[in-house]
Design a protein around this motif. Sequence first.
Motif, PDB file in Angstrom:
ATOM      1  N   ARG A  18     100.394  43.041 100.753  1.00  0.00           N
ATOM      2  CA  ARG A  18     101.314  43.656 101.451  1.00  0.00           C
ATOM      3  C   ARG A  18     100.632  44.731 102.466  1.00  0.00           C
ATOM      4  O   ARG A  18     101.443  45.105 103.446  1.00  0.00           O
ATOM      5  CB  ARG A  18     102.547  44.076 100.802  1.00  0.00           C
ATOM      6  N   TYR A  49     108.868  41.351  84.362  1.00  0.00           N
ATOM      7  CA  TYR A  49     108.391  40.049  84.934  1.00  0.00           C
ATOM      8  C   TYR A  49     109.229  39.838  86.284  1.00  0.00           C
ATOM      9  O   TYR A  49     109.049  38.508  86.824  1.00  0.00           O
ATOM     10  CB  TYR A  49     108.678  38.945  83.871  1.00  0.00           C
ATOM     11  N   CYS A  50     109.821  40.714  86.717  1.00  0.00           N
ATOM     12  CA  CYS A  50     110.631  40.480  87.933  1.00  0.00           C
ATOM     13  C   CYS A  50     110.005  39.842  89.008  1.00  0.00           C
ATOM     14  O   CYS A  50     110.307  38.892  89.515  1.00  0.00           O
ATOM     15  CB  CYS A  50     111.558  41.511  88.610  1.00  0.00           C
ATOM     16  N   PHE A  51     108.915  40.426  89.509  1.00  0.00           N
ATOM     17  CA  PHE A  51     108.094  40.045  90.390  1.00  0.00           C
ATOM     18  C   PHE A  51     107.339  38.398  90.278  1.00  0.00           C
ATOM     19  O   PHE A  51     107.435  37.763  91.110  1.00  0.00           O
ATOM     20  CB  PHE A  51     106.820  41.269  90.944  1.00  0.00           C
ATOM     21  N   VAL A  52     106.883  38.386  89.006  1.00  0.00           N
ATOM     22  CA  VAL A  52     106.273  37.116  88.747  1.00  0.00           C
ATOM     23  C   VAL A  52     107.450  35.920  88.885  1.00  0.00           C
ATOM     24  O   VAL A  52     107.104  35.100  89.234  1.00  0.00           O
ATOM     25  CB  VAL A  52     105.564  37.472  87.226  1.00  0.00           C
ATOM     26  N   GLN A  71     101.078  41.977  95.846  1.00  0.00           N
ATOM     27  CA  GLN A  71     101.644  43.188  95.880  1.00  0.00           C
ATOM     28  C   GLN A  71     100.495  43.916  97.005  1.00  0.00           C
ATOM     29  O   GLN A  71     100.970  44.713  97.701  1.00  0.00           O
ATOM     30  CB  GLN A  71     101.716  44.075  94.658  1.00  0.00           C
ATOM     31  N   ARG A  93     100.275  38.205  90.843  1.00  0.00           N
ATOM     32  CA  ARG A  93     101.095  39.537  91.020  1.00  0.00           C
ATOM     33  C   ARG A  93     100.096  40.555  91.755  1.00  0.00           C
ATOM     34  O   ARG A  93     100.913  41.190  92.926  1.00  0.00           O
ATOM     35  CB  ARG A  93     101.625  39.817  89.773  1.00  0.00           C
ATOM     36  N   GLU A  94      99.154  40.956  91.337  1.00  0.00           N
ATOM     37  CA  GLU A  94      98.523  42.188  91.850  1.00  0.00           C
ATOM     38  C   GLU A  94      97.882  41.842  93.291  1.00  0.00           C
ATOM     39  O   GLU A  94      98.011  42.749  94.108  1.00  0.00           O
ATOM     40  CB  GLU A  94      97.394  42.572  90.961  1.00  0.00           C
ATOM     41  N   ASN A 153     109.874  35.995  90.652  1.00  0.00           N
ATOM     42  CA  ASN A 153     110.289  35.758  92.153  1.00  0.00           C
ATOM     43  C   ASN A 153     108.987  34.837  92.636  1.00  0.00           C
ATOM     44  O   ASN A 153     109.347  33.731  93.543  1.00  0.00           O
ATOM     45  CB  ASN A 153     110.418  36.914  92.771  1.00  0.00           C
ATOM     46  N   LEU A 154     107.771  35.188  92.078  1.00  0.00           N
ATOM     47  CA  LEU A 154     106.667  34.293  92.552  1.00  0.00           C
ATOM     48  C   LEU A 154     107.110  32.942  91.941  1.00  0.00           C
ATOM     49  O   LEU A 154     106.645  31.993  93.052  1.00  0.00           O
ATOM     50  CB  LEU A 154     105.564  34.815  91.906  1.00  0.00           C
TER      51      LEU A 154
END
Length: 253
Positions: free
Chosen positions: A69, A110-113, A66, A62-63, A115-116
């Motif tokens: 980008r 956990y939204c970004f995770v 992010q 995640r980090e 999506n990953l």
Amino acid sequence: MGRVIAITGKGGTGKTAVAALLVRYLIKSGRKYRVLVIDADPDSNLADALGVEVTKTVGDMREFMQEARYTTPPDTDKERLFEAKIFEILVEENGYDLLVMGKPEGSGCYCFVNNLLRGIMDRLIDQYDITIIDTAAGLEHFSRKVIPDLDSLIVVTDSSRRGLTTGERIRELASELGLKYNNLYVIANKVTEGNKEKIIENARSVSLNVIGTIPYDERLASFDLVGDPLINLPDDTPAVKEIEEHVVKALGI
């Protein structure tokens, strides 16, 4: 695309044990399947059940993703960067590959995770003959459409009538969301000879197909208690025999 099997159910019903026993069968069957195993539960336990040490997870990405980008040059191929990170966290074992969701670093949802994880599955699943997904307890992965189209959706329940309610709710939610699957099955865990027929009867009354009734198993319980990998259970263990004699036949693997 290969077959995708997702295993769900309430916490404590034994869904991770079922996932581990299916992987055990695929390893020991001698069939040359390319197998991908995904632990999509943030409270990851499947790696322990398989006796695998995991050092990197989707949460750890995640980090990095992010920050990438903003810190990578504008002409960086972000798709290739993403795919390179996937193979950093993919654990190659004898007979299968393992991907663990894990928990993201820092605070936040956990939204970004999720999506990953969805993006990773989109890229990987076509490369395997069979994918087994151990989902989180509850219905979040389905409501967020993290889980892809399925060949089989397995709901693991306890032996109570209320346990079948989870299967009914998942079937209803799948219909509402347009989730595609070919088969929805139920596996009842910790079953006794005294309640086995009643469980099957209750399931039939709500049009749920029971493909396995795993008896309470002292050896499985003792392995769980001390943290021994379930993949090392003896062949004559009741839970192992139930999986191999009934569940895998219903799944056609």
